[in-house]
Each structure stands twice: as C-alpha cells, then as structure tokens.
Design an enzyme around this catalytic site. Structure first.
Site, short mmCIF file in Angstrom:
data_model
loop_
_atom_site.label_atom_id
_atom_site.label_comp_id
_atom_site.label_asym_id
_atom_site.label_seq_id
_atom_site.Cartn_x
_atom_site.Cartn_y
_atom_site.Cartn_z
N THR A 1 30.92 38.64 -43.63
CA THR A 1 30.15 39.84 -43.92
C THR A 1 30.48 40.38 -45.30
OG1 THR A 1 30.21 40.34 -41.55
CG2 THR A 1 29.65 42.15 -43.04
N TYR B 1 40.54 32.06 -38.54
CA TYR B 1 39.17 32.55 -38.38
C TYR B 1 38.28 31.34 -38.04
CZ TYR B 1 34.71 34.67 -39.99
OH TYR B 1 33.40 35.12 -40.12
N LYS C 1 40.54 34.76 -34.70
CA LYS C 1 39.26 35.47 -34.70
C LYS C 1 38.24 34.42 -34.28
CE LYS C 1 35.95 37.44 -38.09
NZ LYS C 1 34.84 37.24 -37.22
N ASP D 1 29.27 39.72 -31.55
CA ASP D 1 29.00 41.08 -31.07
C ASP D 1 27.96 41.09 -29.95
OD1 ASP D 1 30.28 41.05 -33.51
OD2 ASP D 1 28.95 42.50 -34.49
N GLU D 2 26.95 40.24 -30.07
CA GLU D 2 25.78 40.32 -29.19
C GLU D 2 26.06 39.88 -27.75
OE1 GLU D 2 26.36 38.57 -31.90
OE2 GLU D 2 24.97 36.91 -32.16
N SER E 1 30.42 42.37 -37.52
CA SER E 1 29.72 43.03 -38.62
C SER E 1 28.95 44.24 -38.13
CB SER E 1 28.78 42.04 -39.31
OG SER E 1 27.71 41.70 -38.47
#
Lengths: 300, 300, 300, 300
Positions: free
Chosen positions: B50, B140, B170, B197-198, B214
């Site tokens: 991001t 990550y 992550k 996130d979704e 993000s």
C-alpha cells in the site's frame, strides 16, 4: 526517423564479479572486457539477470555502471540494465549511463506492481528513455522472471513513434511467432535481440541476427561457429553447435540454475565469486563433479 | 525464549503521501499518524505494498522511514517493510529502522530471483534480522505479488529457533488451512497477522486476532465493530460489517485496483496524492463517479 | 419463482467401489448408503471428483447412476455429476438421472476446451439443465481441477432467470469473498454448497450451511460436532473439530492425495478398492504406516 | 527393436463435420480424405483437438473412427486420438482403431486427475498401447490444453523399451530445446511430430521433418512450399511461407480461436458446420468480415 542501430552478433550479459566476502570485485572488469573482446563478443549487457542487478544496492549499481563505463573496450556495445520497480531509480541510472557513455540502457517491466497493459508498460519505458535521450533504449522482455506477459507486438504499437531513442527488445521468451512479428514490425524498424541461447538456431531461422545471453560469456565460440555454419547453409554443423549449447545449458539445470554460470566462468579462468542470496551456489564437492561433467561434454 | 509480542487489533499499511509533482509529501505524516490513532488503529506498516515501497528510491525509503520514526504516536506499533530483492539494502534499512526506534521490520520474499525452498527463504530473512537484532522481524507473505509460494508451515519450521527477534508472518494469502496450522505452530508461538481485509471474519473464526490491511486506513471503525460483534457472538452483526468491508473492496476492483485506496483517503480528508507508475490512477471524472458509489454503499 | 431447496448439512461425495480387478463393485452401494444415513449425512454426490466420474466409461457411469438411484435411502439427497467435456453425454446422463429419481445433477465446467466467459459457461449448464427439467442443477466449481476460473458472481448473473431448475453452486474454491457475494446474490436465492472441508468453519462464519465433501464419507461426526458447536457459539470446540478435520486432510497430502480417501474408507470398514490410473494408490507398507498415523491423530 | 516408422511431411488433424443441427455429418468424410490426398497431406489425425474428440459422445467417437477407417485413402496414415480421462474408454477405442486398420493411435495426458510424474504418464500410455499391440502409439503432448507439464525427456526415458508399438510424440508445445533433445533421444529412435504450425520453420531448423496441425487442412500448399524452400536452402522463401502461415494463424486469434478453422474449411469448399459448445462460433456478419480478411492476406 534516424536509422536504428541493430546489433549483428553476440552480446554477453556479464556476471558481476564478487570478492569472497560478497562485495563487488570491480577490479576484474577490465580483464573481463578484454576476455569478451578476444572472444569477438559485440556487447556487454551490464547488471542484467546474469549480472544480478536486482541483488545489488543502488550504490553498488552505480559503481558497477561506472566500472564498465570506464573500461576501454572499443568493440563492445555497452548496455546497462537500469530497470527495476522504481521509476525514479531507473531514470537516475539512465542519466548516469549516458554520462558514462553507454550506447544504450535496458528497462525491465516493473515486477512487483505489474503493468496492466501495453500502454502502461510503454509509458514506463518512455519515462526512463526521456530521462536520457542520448542513449538507446531496449525493453528487456523476460516474463518468466518478471511475471509480466504483455504482448510485445502491442507494446511496439504502443511505443512506436513516441520515444526517439527507443531501439527495440531484448526478447527472452519462447514465442517465436511473436518474435517474428516483432522483427517485421514497421518494416523491420526495431532491433530484436534474441535471449534464449539454447534455441538460437531456431530464432536465426526465424530471422534473428543479434542475441544477448549468459552463455556467451564463456562459450561464445560455439555460437559464432553456429552462426557461420547457419549462414553458410551447413545445417548439420549449426545443429551440432546448438547441441553443444544445449549440453552447456543442461548443466545449468543440473547444478541448480543461474549460479552455475559463475562456475563456468571460474572454469574458463575468470573467477567472479559467488551469487548473492537468495540464489544458491554449488558446494565445493559439486564443483568437482561439475568439472567432470565439463570434460564429458568436451567443454573447453 | 522470550515471549513474542502479538498484536491484537488492526495495523494499517499507510499510503505514502505524495505531492502533485510526485515527490514525497512527508509533512502529512504527523496528521496521518494522529488520524490512525484516533481510529484506534494499533500499528503502522510503513512502505509496504500500500505504501508503494517498491516504487520509491532507496533514498526516499530512508526519508519515509525517518519521517514515520519521528512521529509521536505512542499507541502505534511501527513496522517498516525493509524487504526487496537486494539483501544489502534490506539489511541497511533494518539497521536504520532500529536506530529510529521501530518495533519491527518486515521482509518480503525476494521476487525476481525467487527462493527455491523454505530454507533459502528463511536464510534470507535471518540475514536481515541479524542485521538489526533490536527490532522484531515479520515475514510478509504475499504470493500474489511476489510469485513466491513457499509453504509457510515449512518456512516456520526452517526459521524456528534460528532468529531470536523473529515475530511471525503477515499472512496475505487465502489458504486458511495453512494459516490455522501456522497459528498453532509450536504451541501458538508466533504472531500471525491476517492480511486479507475482505474475509477477516473467516480468519477470526479460524483464530486470527491481529491484521494488517490497507482498508484499515480509512475504514477501521467497520472492522472494530466486526471484531466487537464477533467477540460478542453476534454473527449477524459481524457479517453485516464484513459485507460493508466487501462493498468497500469491490470499489477497489471497480476503479482499477490499489490506487483507489488513495481516492478513499482523499474522501476521508487526507489527500495522499497519486500512485506512481506503473500503477494507474483514476481520472477526475472517475473520481466523481467514485464519490457517488461511496454514497451508494453508505461509506462515510 | 419457486423456492429453491437448500441443503442444510453435509453431502458426501461417495467413492466409487471397485473390485480388486478394477471393475465396479456396485453391490457395496446399499451398505454405503446405509453407512451415510447412519452418519446423518444428508446427501450423496455421485460420480464426482471423489467418485472418479472422469475415470469411468460412459457405460459405467450409467451403471453407477442406476445403482445409487435404486438404493433405498430416504434421508439422502441424490445428486449425480453429469458434467464433462461432452455436452451430448452430459445431457444423456441428466435425463437418466431424472428417470432414476435423482434430486439434482451437477455440471462441471468443460475442462479441455474451456469456456471463455460466464455466458458461455451458463449456456453450457442451461443446455444440460433443459435436457432434464425435473431435476435440480448445480454448477460444480472446482478451478484447481478444471482450470476454469470464471467469476462465479458473473456466472450467477449470466444464468439467473434462464434455467428454472437451477439450484446453485457446489463451490470448491477458496475465495471466501466471492463465496459470500454468491450467497447474498439475488436476496440469497441460490444454494451455495461449500466444498473445502478443511476450512468449513471459516465458510460457516461467512454464512455457509451446506457442504459437499469427500471427508464426510468417513468423518461426518467431526463436522456435525463442528456445526453444533458453531451454532451454539462454542468457538473453541468448533475449532478443535476443524483442527481434527485438518489433521485428517493432512494425511491425504502425506499419503499422495485423493486415493488416500479409499484408505480411510477401508479403515472405517467399507473397502472401496483402489483408484484407477492415473491416480496413484498407496502400497501395502504405506497402508500400515497410514493406520499408525490414524491412531496418532485419534481417528476412529 | 524394429525400426519405427517416421512421418516425413504433413499430417492434418481433420475437423469433424457436423450437420446444421449439430449431429455428425460423416458423409463428408470421403470427400474430406480425397481433398487431403489431393493436397499431398500424408496423414489424418482423427478426433484430436481440431476434431473435437472431447466434445463427442463415446458412441459418436466410434462412429467417427469407423467412418475414417473405411475411407479409401492409401496415401494417408490414419491416426486416431483415443486418449481422454478414462483409461477404459481409451483402451476400447484403441482396440477399435486396430480393427479398423488404423496405423496408429494417440494418447493424451489425462487432464482432470493429472499424472504426477513421467512414470505415471508412461504407465497410462502403456496400458492403452498394450490393448492394441497392432497399432502404433503416439503420446500427444499439449500442455496448454491438458495442464500436464511432465518433461517429455523424462517421459521418453520412462516409456523407452516398455511398449514395442510406441512410436513417439505429437509435440504441441513451444520448448524447442526439449523438442531437440527428444529428437536425439536414443539415437533418434522416435518420431517427433511437430504441432505448432506457426513456427514450423523454427522446428525444421531444429530437425523436425513431420508435423501434425490444423492449418494443414486448408493451407497445406503453404507448408509444402516452406519445406521445399527450406530443404533447398532458400530461407527467404521459407520465411515468406512461414509469414503467410502466421497471417493465417493470426486470423484464428482475431476471430475467436479454434472454431475459426471451420470457417477456413467453408472458405475452401468443405463445409464442416460449427463447433460444439463450449467452443464459440463466429456470427454470419463476422464470417463476411473474415472473408475480407482472407482476401487481404491473399489466402486462396
């Protein structure tokens, strides 16, 4: 439009010499350049995949650039890979290449955020090329490493006429139909350097005249003989040379990939040290085995 | 072994503010940090995907690192993404992060030459982590962008016990079986921050407590409500919040991807400028349309 | 529109019983059906991936279809996978399923010539469904095996309102955001059967109520307990059951994949023989090792 | 070891003629065979990708097999694609091909459950070949459609000496290094038929003498001229023919892919009808446009 310079012959992508502690061994570069000239190589593609450009720090890249820039090697076209994921750094390196009298720079497709179209990719290349209008610009197409599979024909259409110093493509991909179409694009306007050494004969049949490769560092005579035989219509001889090239490339696979190239260099007398992490290097025992394989395939 | 700090809550991956001319707008960072704290965000993951870390020059990365390092934001864990393709630069950035009092750094899988095994990847991360033993180290994992699909369970096995400051992963991937196994690895030793996130609700069901994302930059309250509802056993409410998150993410897709995030930031009052090439930004007309869509999904 | 029947609970995808010589052992099917009913399984998904539909001859498929059709098993929904690469055979099987009183048929994306859009895929499914209007129709989405990655949301949009007997999707993919959107599509109109047993808990959090799987053949009680615990708000218990499911699935991986399922069946007392070529079966020695692993994970 | 028959020249993969209602139009086959013979084509590869084998029912495949088997066409090698996902049906078709006096059969890699090694793939092919020892056996390598990327060199090693009627590979892939190695394998023992018409010249340079293709159905003279020119050392002429082939193939891409081939057949006077679902056919308007394009590229 001025005529675009096209390279007829072999461009080696030099390994970046390292000391045993992993730092750059730039003192080797004059001897390296001389070795290439003696082998009738026509150019040096500096800081590319073979040269571990992505594994160097930006500062090291500028040092490498200057070291090759200062080498007296009149028969070598000097091309610097300036591309990466940061447009800012690519432009800075391109300017530095111009100041150091390179003939050309090369731009990779950015390989983290990937261009979503030929136009986006062309825009990126144009931005780099405009930063250094004095040097030629190649796009370096290597989708197996970048993950960017934009059509090169669409790319040529997108960049054509927009960047006066654009020269063509270093084409490291195996789509010979696309390669042929790019070669013919706009009445054969651009330089299409072939990038898969192990099938160079196939590319020559499709019209290739110039090539950039890693095995040209240590096996240029094989390819020169291949080209001579092909041009003389002696296909049997050309195929024999390609078979020797394939034997060489198979050892790359057998011994773990790209780092094996530095083992070849050591075998021909130019010790360039090891590859950096995350590329794996062969052990001392494996190197002994490798030398035996070199004898078996009659590499010398 | 000392106990590993685990983040319970949301870590935002800040956008890197740019001026209209494309240069860094670091003056916005104090206000940005304050905005995150006001939204009860627990951390800032600086220079990540991001944050366009890969699109910055090395010098810009150090400036960005320092700017976030100097911000007074006691409630934020500061994590700097130092990883890239150059181990040398990654180590240098890690040291700088330590000097600037970051809590942790994060390392990407090198994404040009790709690690061929979990051990090679672990070695790379360990080399970075050893350069800055004072800070925590996250790996990550984002195979969709790096193209590196090493098993994370094998990676944990390869790194476990070899890097005292290693904290965890992550995890920006959709393999929830693997995620669950990593979470349970070595008696729940490591911090497994969720990165999609979704579907955060699905990950919470599988045991996730912390996340890096993000959309937490501009929609943290939605996720806080999701977490509260989930913890209270109110699945209907949690799903409604996840649906709102999905509506937000769908607009990212509709408007061309990651750059849309900066449009969200502009909509919430923190204008971070545009993304750099090769990421595409939306036009002014599209932004108007985007604002209408925000109303439609009741984003505020 | 009539209300679409939605399955609440577990549908097993039965293995196809074979004799030692590789021919169909259809005599086992009544016992198999009884076993499923005793385990409170709600349906049988016949001739699917687990059932090796693609490895049977067309004649064998019709025999298998009839054998399951004739079984007296009032609590089982019967669903026949009729899809393949030949629309003609799919239609013929669908008619036969209707004649044999199946509740539904399932259609795969053709996996040699691949549909190039959601509309093309919908047209294919509609052609099958229209051949047998008396039975429900599921689309069986399993891109890891078919190589067809059409958006399921676009597919629902393309088929909605065009096939009265269309019921929904057997969703064997790990995109839980898409799954959630499909579930909500048209006011929750369609049945979305979850197909990844090892993360069923995550799917339940996102709203799943029904599932089709191979491990439900021999481990249904684990999943029933998972569902009960989840519905009772006992997440710890639900996760413990999912962890047991993951332990089961890991053995599939350890012992070479899908054929391991028949080893599980043998362990629970229903010897279904071996998988056909090109699927590899475990050796007798490996089976002994497998049984030890079953004890280790407390499978019974 | 008996000498393996090698095909020198072009093998067409015929389209399967269909009536307007989509049923087989087998009456066209005698004229089709005559057309191929008139064009000096050396063989017919029946029921392959071009022939939509996967879209036919098993019964239709047997009818197609018989129709081509009965055709009097002494100059044509007859090869039937018997492979698919069901070993049982492949064996049955292979026997039928032997009864109908085919010269050879071809086996695809099973493309739903995919062979996990060269040995597994070889075992599958051997099982088919042993069912019909009177006919030759080719493996048909087309990873772009099957998704099976087993090394062909490893495959030759795995099958060599185990199936007396094994002939070689129909190689529809673009790895010319591997192709060359397969050609040289075991002292040039096997027949390696090239399968990418659009770069046949490149393959000839690497040693190809025989080829199987779809464009040989309607453009054989172009390739015959290519071969003659290549053998006479007239590379310019050979390239001009390859360029014409590329122009032909580009129209396949422009008009939607494989179904365009039937439009070419219609243009040369053999109306084979349409492709079956899920392959898309061009509309009548597009066909008019297509004919204009044919004129533009001087196809006749």
């Amino acid at each position: 439009m001025t005529h675009i310079h096209k390279i007829d012959g072999l461009v080696a992508a030099p390994f970046t010499p390292m000391h045993p502690d992993g730092s750059l061994n730039l003192d080797l570069i004059p001897a390296y350049a001389q070795f290439l000239e003696q082998n009738e190589v026509k150019g040096a593609f500096v800081g590319g995949s073979t040269g571990e450009g992505v594994s160097l720090s930006f500062t090291e890249k500028t040092e490498l650039l200057r070291a090759w820039g200062q080498v007296e090697a009149p028969s070598l076209q000097k091309i610097m890979l300036v591309g990466g994921t940061s447009l800012a750094e690519s432009c800075e390196l391109a300017k530095l290449a111009a100041e150091n009298h390179y003939d050309a720079v090369a731009v990779l497709a950015p390989f983290y955020f990937k261009p979503t179209s030929a136009t986006v990719l062309a825009d990126f290349c144009i931005a780099v090329g405009e930063a250094a209008p004095e040097v030629g610009v190649y796009f370096y197409h290597i989708p197996a490493l970048t993950g960017v599979s934009v059509s090169m024909l669409a790319f040529l259409e997108a960049i054509d006429g927009r960047l006066p110093n654009f020269r063509g493509i270093k084409y490291t991909h195996n789509d010979l139909m696309e390669y042929r179409q790019c070669l013919l694009f706009a009445d054969r306007k651009y330089d299409l350097l072939w990038g898969w050494d192990e099938i160079f004969l196939a590319a020559m049949a499709m019209g290739a005249r110039g090539a950039v490769g890693s095995t040209f560092n240590y096996a240029a005579p094989v390819y020169h003989e291949l080209m001579r035989a092909f041009d003389a219509g002696d296909l049997d001889r050309a195929r024999a040379m390609q078979d020797q090239s394939i034997a060489i490339v198979r050892l790359l696979g057998k011994y773990g990939g790209i780092a094996t190239g530095k083992a070849y260099m050591r075998a021909v007398g130019l010790d360039c040290g090891a590859f950096r992490s995350p590329v794996q290097n062969m052990s001392a025992e494996r190197y002994t085995e490798f030398l035996e394989d070199l004898e078996r395939i009659q590499f010398n």
